[in-house]
Design an enzyme around this catalytic site. Structure first.
Site, short mmCIF file in Angstrom:
data_model
loop_
_atom_site.label_atom_id
_atom_site.label_comp_id
_atom_site.label_asym_id
_atom_site.label_seq_id
_atom_site.Cartn_x
_atom_site.Cartn_y
_atom_site.Cartn_z
N HIS A 22 0.83 -1.21 0.00
CA HIS A 22 0.00 0.00 0.00
C HIS A 22 0.87 1.26 0.00
CE1 HIS A 22 -3.01 2.72 2.29
NE2 HIS A 22 -3.43 2.61 1.04
N ARG A 23 0.76 2.03 -1.08
CA ARG A 23 1.58 3.23 -1.26
C ARG A 23 3.07 2.89 -1.14
NH1 ARG A 23 -2.17 7.23 2.57
NH2 ARG A 23 -4.15 6.32 1.87
N GLU A 48 0.37 -0.64 -4.81
CA GLU A 48 -0.71 0.32 -4.97
C GLU A 48 -0.12 1.71 -4.81
OE1 GLU A 48 -3.85 3.09 -3.38
OE2 GLU A 48 -1.95 2.44 -2.49
N ASP A 50 -1.15 6.25 -5.57
CA ASP A 50 -2.18 7.25 -5.87
C ASP A 50 -1.59 8.29 -6.81
OD1 ASP A 50 -4.15 6.51 -3.52
OD2 ASP A 50 -2.17 6.71 -2.62
N HIS A 63 -1.24 11.05 -2.22
CA HIS A 63 -2.58 10.63 -1.85
C HIS A 63 -3.54 11.79 -1.63
CE1 HIS A 63 -5.79 9.47 1.00
NE2 HIS A 63 -5.79 8.33 0.32
N GLU A 122 -4.23 4.06 -8.46
CA GLU A 122 -5.48 4.69 -8.03
C GLU A 122 -5.50 6.13 -8.52
OE1 GLU A 122 -8.02 6.22 -4.18
OE2 GLU A 122 -6.50 4.68 -3.85
N LYS A 124 -6.94 9.71 -8.46
CA LYS A 124 -7.64 10.55 -7.49
C LYS A 124 -8.42 11.63 -8.22
CE LYS A 124 -6.82 9.89 -3.66
NZ LYS A 124 -7.31 8.90 -2.66
N ASP A 242 -0.10 -2.21 4.44
CA ASP A 242 1.00 -1.29 4.73
C ASP A 242 2.29 -2.04 5.03
OD1 ASP A 242 -0.59 1.00 4.53
OD2 ASP A 242 -1.17 0.94 6.64
#
Length: 253
Positions: A22-23, A48, A50, A63, A122, A124, A242
């Protein structure tokens, strides 16, 4: 709703259970930085991230709508140029050892990791249709230029944006993000290939409904071993976490 392309997803992903950072690895490094993705690569090759457009038109990996939380600067991403955004320290909020980190562009991330890496991008969306079109077109132009279509999938909470992506490039795989509450009418609009739910949404009823629709699901953001076990038993194809380092150990036989 269109039929999800499960065979194409399986060709991209391989066998479950996917370990998705995640990120990057938000638990070990400043999120959405090159440092975070490189650290995550020690444990997984699927990330992943953003992205959104900054004021000078580049796709940046961040993000929040503002840079306030994750940099030493302040202001809306859409109002700031790339040079302004990258002039600020984007790592000290996590730890002083990362004070050199900067907000990267999507181009820098896609080119800065090995070719085997797969990205959940992702997108935004905060604005009106005009902003969505600019965002979708910038993303699709970059994907085409860098020839990374076969190792990415596009996700968003915004079904209108996903519909635009489909219209411009129907070959790209799309994932509908949903929070703890969800509206299936969004899925009908975006026609997703997979669903990415808040892990708290993963009930037996929810999973049964996805099975009826033949939709793969990958929940976010799952950080505890007990929740990993429950999510795997529910039939998730992957887990966004995470701590991909800990999940890797958990998944090892």
């Amino acid at each position: 709703m269109g039929k999800p392309r499960n065979s194409q997803l399986r060709d991209l992903f391989g066998k479950p259970v996917l370990n998705i950072g995640h990120r990057g690895t938000r638990g070990l490094a400043p999120e959405n930085t090159l440092e975070s993705f490189r650290k995550a690569y020690e444990s997984t090759h699927i990330f992943e991230l953003d992205t959104m457009l900054c004021g000078s038109g580049e796709l940046v990996v961040i993000h929040d709508e503002t840079i306030d939380r994750t940099t030493k600067g302040s202001g809306k991403v859409s109002d700031l140029s790339l040079s302004e955004i990258q002039s600020y320290d984007a790592g000290s909020f996590f730890s002083a050892e990362f004070s050199h980190a900067k907000v990267p562009t999507l181009r820098e991330v896609l080119l800065g990791l090995p070719d085997e890496c797969i990205f959940d991008i992702e997108v935004k969306s905060f604005g009106f249709d005009k902003d969505r079109w600019q965002l979708a077109k910038a993303l699709l132009m970059l994907v085409t230029e860098l020839k990374v279509q076969d190792r990415i999938f596009i996700t968003s909470f915004d079904p209108n944006l996903l519909q635009m992506v489909k219209k411009e490039n129907p070959d790209l795989l799309r994932g509908q993000l949903i929070d703890a509450t969800w509206n299936e009418r969004d899925w009908e609009l975006s026609e997703p290939d997979l669903i990415l739910p808040n892990f708290k949404s993963v009930t037996k009823t929810f999973v049964r409904h996805l099975e009826e629709l033949d939709l793969i699901f990958i929940p976010y953001t799952v950080n505890q071993p007990g929740d990993w076990e429950n999510i795997i038993q529910a039939g998730a194809y992957g887990i966004i976490t995470d701590r991909p380092d800990l999940l890797k150990t958990f998944l090892e036989p």
